[in-house]
Design a protein around this motif. Structure first.
Motif, PDB file in Angstrom:
ATOM      1  N   GLY A  91       0.808  -1.214   0.000  1.00 17.95           N
ATOM      2  CA  GLY A  91       0.000   0.000   0.000  1.00 17.95           C
ATOM      3  C   GLY A  91       0.841   1.263   0.000  1.00 17.95           C
ATOM      4  O   GLY A  91       0.313   2.361  -0.086  1.00 17.95           O
ATOM      5  N   GLY A  92       2.176   1.106   0.070  1.00 19.20           N
ATOM      6  CA  GLY A  92       3.081   2.242  -0.032  1.00 19.20           C
ATOM      7  C   GLY A  92       3.819   2.159  -1.350  1.00 19.20           C
ATOM      8  O   GLY A  92       4.423   1.134  -1.670  1.00 19.20           O
ATOM      9  N   VAL A  93       3.776   3.236  -2.139  1.00 15.27           N
ATOM     10  CA  VAL A  93       4.381   3.237  -3.478  1.00 15.27           C
ATOM     11  C   VAL A  93       5.274   4.471  -3.622  1.00 15.27           C
ATOM     12  O   VAL A  93       4.796   5.601  -3.482  1.00 15.27           O
ATOM     13  CB  VAL A  93       3.292   3.246  -4.578  1.00 15.27           C
ATOM     14  CG1 VAL A  93       3.921   3.235  -5.963  1.00 15.27           C
ATOM     15  CG2 VAL A  93       2.333   2.076  -4.399  1.00 15.27           C
ATOM     16  N   PRO A  94       6.568   4.252  -3.900  1.00 15.20           N
ATOM     17  CA  PRO A  94       7.465   5.392  -4.084  1.00 15.20           C
ATOM     18  C   PRO A  94       7.201   6.090  -5.418  1.00 15.20           C
ATOM     19  O   PRO A  94       6.687   5.480  -6.355  1.00 15.20           O
ATOM     20  CB  PRO A  94       8.854   4.761  -4.062  1.00 15.20           C
ATOM     21  CG  PRO A  94       8.638   3.365  -4.524  1.00 15.20           C
ATOM     22  CD  PRO A  94       7.259   2.975  -4.054  1.00 15.20           C
ATOM     23  N   ILE A  95       7.582   7.355  -5.471  1.00 14.79           N
ATOM     24  CA  ILE A  95       7.420   8.149  -6.696  1.00 14.79           C
ATOM     25  C   ILE A  95       8.819   8.446  -7.242  1.00 14.79           C
ATOM     26  O   ILE A  95       9.620   9.095  -6.575  1.00 14.79           O
ATOM     27  CB  ILE A  95       6.697   9.478  -6.418  1.00 14.79           C
ATOM     28  CG1 ILE A  95       5.366   9.230  -5.714  1.00 14.79           C
ATOM     29  CG2 ILE A  95       6.512  10.263  -7.716  1.00 14.79           C
ATOM     30  CD1 ILE A  95       4.788  10.468  -5.053  1.00 14.79           C
ATOM     31  N   PHE A  96       9.085   7.966  -8.437  1.00 13.21           N
ATOM     32  CA  PHE A  96      10.377   8.190  -9.085  1.00 13.21           C
ATOM     33  C   PHE A  96      10.200   9.129 -10.273  1.00 13.21           C
ATOM     34  O   PHE A  96       9.242   9.016 -11.027  1.00 13.21           O
ATOM     35  CB  PHE A  96      10.956   6.869  -9.611  1.00 13.21           C
ATOM     36  CG  PHE A  96      11.501   5.981  -8.545  1.00 13.21           C
ATOM     37  CD1 PHE A  96      12.810   6.134  -8.104  1.00 13.21           C
ATOM     38  CD2 PHE A  96      10.719   4.987  -7.986  1.00 13.21           C
ATOM     39  CE1 PHE A  96      13.323   5.313  -7.116  1.00 13.21           C
ATOM     40  CE2 PHE A  96      11.224   4.156  -6.993  1.00 13.21           C
ATOM     41  CZ  PHE A  96      12.532   4.320  -6.563  1.00 13.21           C
ATOM     42  N   VAL A  97      11.150  10.030 -10.432  1.00 17.98           N
ATOM     43  CA  VAL A  97      11.271  10.830 -11.637  1.00 17.98           C
ATOM     44  C   VAL A  97      12.639  10.457 -12.191  1.00 17.98           C
ATOM     45  O   VAL A  97      13.671  10.852 -11.637  1.00 17.98           O
ATOM     46  CB  VAL A  97      11.165  12.340 -11.359  1.00 17.98           C
ATOM     47  CG1 VAL A  97      11.413  13.134 -12.631  1.00 17.98           C
ATOM     48  CG2 VAL A  97       9.796  12.680 -10.763  1.00 17.98           C
ATOM     49  N   ASP A 115      -5.262  -0.856  -1.618  1.00 18.17           N
ATOM     50  CA  ASP A 115      -4.528   0.322  -1.132  1.00 18.17           C
ATOM     51  C   ASP A 115      -3.475   0.732  -2.167  1.00 18.17           C
ATOM     52  O   ASP A 115      -3.369   1.911  -2.513  1.00 18.17           O
ATOM     53  CB  ASP A 115      -3.826   0.006   0.194  1.00 18.17           C
ATOM     54  CG  ASP A 115      -4.761  -0.152   1.387  1.00 18.17           C
ATOM     55  OD1 ASP A 115      -5.920   0.299   1.315  1.00 18.17           O
ATOM     56  OD2 ASP A 115      -4.310  -0.726   2.395  1.00 18.17           O
ATOM     57  N   ALA A 116      -2.703  -0.244  -2.649  1.00 22.26           N
ATOM     58  CA  ALA A 116      -1.652   0.042  -3.636  1.00 22.26           C
ATOM     59  C   ALA A 116      -2.253   0.570  -4.934  1.00 22.26           C
ATOM     60  O   ALA A 116      -1.679   1.462  -5.577  1.00 22.26           O
ATOM     61  CB  ALA A 116      -0.812  -1.208  -3.894  1.00 22.26           C
ATOM     62  N   GLN A 117      -3.389   0.034  -5.322  1.00 20.15           N
ATOM     63  CA  GLN A 117      -4.070   0.483  -6.546  1.00 20.15           C
ATOM     64  C   GLN A 117      -4.427   1.964  -6.430  1.00 20.15           C
ATOM     65  O   GLN A 117      -4.243   2.732  -7.384  1.00 20.15           O
ATOM     66  CB  GLN A 117      -5.327  -0.374  -6.749  1.00 20.15           C
ATOM     67  CG  GLN A 117      -6.101  -0.106  -7.995  1.00 20.15           C
ATOM     68  CD  GLN A 117      -7.347  -1.013  -8.080  1.00 20.15           C
ATOM     69  OE1 GLN A 117      -7.462  -2.027  -7.421  1.00 20.15           O
ATOM     70  NE2 GLN A 117      -8.286  -0.602  -8.891  1.00 20.15           N
TER      71      GLN A 117
END
Length: 131
Positions: A91-97, A115-117
């Motif tokens: 349910g925790g998703v990192p944000i990468f650029v 949650d992840a969705q």
């Protein structure tokens, strides 16, 4: 991430949750794990605020989705339970650029994969390829 980025992700994640009638808490943190947004939707349990924030922090500090930790523990590596991370459930998703991590979204309140969705729906609002 700009304020507008955070607002766009929060709105998209919330819209996705509401579309499915999922009462959740959505947390967004910056690259240091500092809380930028927290919204507990009506009907979400009180504990979801802590869990969503923990999932977001764990994802950004660990530089991977929290599902990785959950799967590792399920496969018998219980020593991970002593890691200095607070929420090792999906349910925790990192944000990468590109290769840079800029933050994470954590969600809690329904099944972990849901949650992840929701978190991914929020990140998708940035229009970046998140790998």
């Amino acid at each position: 991430m700009t304020d507008d980025d955070v607002k766009a992700m929060a709105a998209a994640a919330e819209a996705h949750a509401r579309e499915h009638h999922w009462n959740v808490t959505i947390a967004i943190v910056d690259d240091g794990g500092h809380l930028l947004h927290l919204h507990r939707l009506e009907g979400a349990g009180a504990s979801t605020a802590e869990m969503a924030t923990g999932k977001a922090r764990t994802a950004v500090l660990g530089r991977r989705e929290t599902k990785v930790y959950e799967d590792t523990i399920k496969q018998g590596r219980t020593a991970f339970l002593s890691a200095p991370l607070t929420a090792m459930l999906e349910g925790g998703v990192p944000i990468f650029v590109g290769a840079d991590i800029v933050g994470a979204v954590g969600v809690s309140g329904v099944k972990s994969e849901q949650d992840a969705q929701i978190a991914r729906a929020g990140i998708a609002a940035l229009g970046i390829e998140n790998v």
